[in-house]
Structure formats: C-alpha cells, structure tokens
Scaffold this motif. Structure first.
Motif, PDB file in Angstrom:
ATOM      1  N   ALA A  19      21.952  33.624  21.600  1.00  0.00           N
ATOM      2  CA  ALA A  19      20.655  33.673  22.128  1.00  0.00           C
ATOM      3  C   ALA A  19      20.443  32.400  22.602  1.00  0.00           C
ATOM      4  O   ALA A  19      19.555  32.003  23.642  1.00  0.00           O
ATOM      5  CB  ALA A  19      19.705  34.604  21.172  1.00  0.00           C
ATOM      6  N   GLU A  20      20.714  31.164  21.687  1.00  0.00           N
ATOM      7  CA  GLU A  20      20.182  29.871  22.009  1.00  0.00           C
ATOM      8  C   GLU A  20      20.963  29.682  23.203  1.00  0.00           C
ATOM      9  O   GLU A  20      20.374  28.815  24.248  1.00  0.00           O
ATOM     10  CB  GLU A  20      20.688  29.150  20.989  1.00  0.00           C
ATOM     11  CG  GLU A  20      20.161  27.653  21.276  1.00  0.00           C
ATOM     12  CD  GLU A  20      20.394  26.654  20.093  1.00  0.00           C
ATOM     13  OE1 GLU A  20      20.276  25.313  20.167  1.00  0.00           O
ATOM     14  OE2 GLU A  20      20.761  27.032  18.993  1.00  0.00           O
ATOM     15  N   THR A  21      21.955  29.772  23.563  1.00  0.00           N
ATOM     16  CA  THR A  21      22.445  29.703  24.741  1.00  0.00           C
ATOM     17  C   THR A  21      22.192  30.279  26.144  1.00  0.00           C
ATOM     18  O   THR A  21      21.866  29.645  26.980  1.00  0.00           O
ATOM     19  CB  THR A  21      24.071  29.987  24.946  1.00  0.00           C
ATOM     20  OG1 THR A  21      24.988  29.163  23.608  1.00  0.00           O
ATOM     21  CG2 THR A  21      24.819  29.833  26.044  1.00  0.00           C
ATOM     22  N   ALA A  22      21.681  31.320  25.608  1.00  0.00           N
ATOM     23  CA  ALA A  22      20.760  32.414  26.732  1.00  0.00           C
ATOM     24  C   ALA A  22      19.580  31.579  27.281  1.00  0.00           C
ATOM     25  O   ALA A  22      19.219  31.578  28.392  1.00  0.00           O
ATOM     26  CB  ALA A  22      20.730  33.516  26.356  1.00  0.00           C
ATOM     27  N   VAL A  23      18.726  31.295  26.275  1.00  0.00           N
ATOM     28  CA  VAL A  23      17.406  30.487  26.146  1.00  0.00           C
ATOM     29  C   VAL A  23      17.740  29.258  26.815  1.00  0.00           C
ATOM     30  O   VAL A  23      16.954  29.209  27.996  1.00  0.00           O
ATOM     31  CB  VAL A  23      16.872  30.366  25.004  1.00  0.00           C
ATOM     32  CG1 VAL A  23      15.333  29.455  25.064  1.00  0.00           C
ATOM     33  CG2 VAL A  23      16.346  31.679  24.254  1.00  0.00           C
ATOM     34  N   ARG A  24      18.667  28.652  26.482  1.00  0.00           N
ATOM     35  CA  ARG A  24      18.796  27.056  27.225  1.00  0.00           C
ATOM     36  C   ARG A  24      19.126  27.484  28.557  1.00  0.00           C
ATOM     37  O   ARG A  24      18.756  26.533  29.595  1.00  0.00           O
ATOM     38  CB  ARG A  24      19.862  26.358  26.369  1.00  0.00           C
ATOM     39  CG  ARG A  24      19.489  25.809  25.172  1.00  0.00           C
ATOM     40  CD  ARG A  24      20.428  24.712  24.497  1.00  0.00           C
ATOM     41  NE  ARG A  24      19.971  24.576  23.193  1.00  0.00           N
ATOM     42  CZ  ARG A  24      19.163  23.741  22.824  1.00  0.00           C
ATOM     43  NH1 ARG A  24      18.396  22.882  23.843  1.00  0.00           N
ATOM     44  NH2 ARG A  24      18.701  23.323  21.434  1.00  0.00           N
ATOM     45  N   THR A  25      20.062  28.198  28.760  1.00  0.00           N
ATOM     46  CA  THR A  25      20.375  28.566  30.308  1.00  0.00           C
ATOM     47  C   THR A  25      19.097  28.973  31.086  1.00  0.00           C
ATOM     48  O   THR A  25      19.080  28.451  32.150  1.00  0.00           O
ATOM     49  CB  THR A  25      21.531  29.761  30.531  1.00  0.00           C
ATOM     50  OG1 THR A  25      22.439  29.276  29.647  1.00  0.00           O
ATOM     51  CG2 THR A  25      21.919  30.006  31.844  1.00  0.00           C
ATOM     52  N   VAL A  26      18.495  29.834  30.596  1.00  0.00           N
ATOM     53  CA  VAL A  26      17.119  30.384  31.413  1.00  0.00           C
ATOM     54  C   VAL A  26      16.336  29.123  31.738  1.00  0.00           C
ATOM     55  O   VAL A  26      15.584  29.103  32.591  1.00  0.00           O
ATOM     56  CB  VAL A  26      16.595  31.551  30.724  1.00  0.00           C
ATOM     57  CG1 VAL A  26      15.283  31.783  31.543  1.00  0.00           C
ATOM     58  CG2 VAL A  26      17.303  32.623  30.721  1.00  0.00           C
TER      59      VAL A  26
END
Length: 77
Positions: A19-26
């Motif tokens: 989820a952290e990877t996803a949030v940072r990507t967005v």
C-alpha cells in the motif's frame, strides 16, 4: 501518510508495504501532473496525515476539497 497507507491496505486487501508503494506512486503521479503550487500540497497533505487524522475529513482541506477527493478515490469510508 500512515493513515492513507493503512486505508489503502485495508480496502485493497494488500500489505502495508504494498500500500505504501501504491500511495507513493499515486502521489508522484499527481505531483508530476498538477501545477507546482498545488503539487506541493500533495506532500503536505500526506505529512499532515502523520500528525492527525485528516483521512476522510469532510471539512475543507484548504485545497478546495482536493485532498478529500484524492482520499475518496480509494473508496467509501
């Protein structure tokens, strides 16, 4: 950012690391495409999240509701 990461992990059924990877990507995607004055607010919103519960607030976030719209993109509360 912690609360946003937890929210994404819970709603997407993924680990907090994913989820952290996803949030940072967005966040990176948005910052690259928003005007500079607004792009800096993405980081501020995520930083403020670490200090208090800003996720899902219905009050004005100082961005004309942009922060609420972004967090709302992850699904209803």
């Amino acid at each position: 950012m912690k609360k946003v990461v937890q929210l994404v992990a819970q709603r997407a059924g993924i680990t907090e690391s994913q989820a952290e990877t996803a949030v940072r990507t967005v966040a990176s995607f948005l910052k690259d495409r928003l005007p500079p004055g607004i792009a800096g607010q993405v980081d501020k919103y995520l930083e403020d999240d670490a200090e208090g519960d800003n996720v899902g607030k219905k009050s004005d976030d100082g961005l004309g509701g942009l922060g609420n719209k972004i967090s709302g993109a992850f699904g209803p509360k």
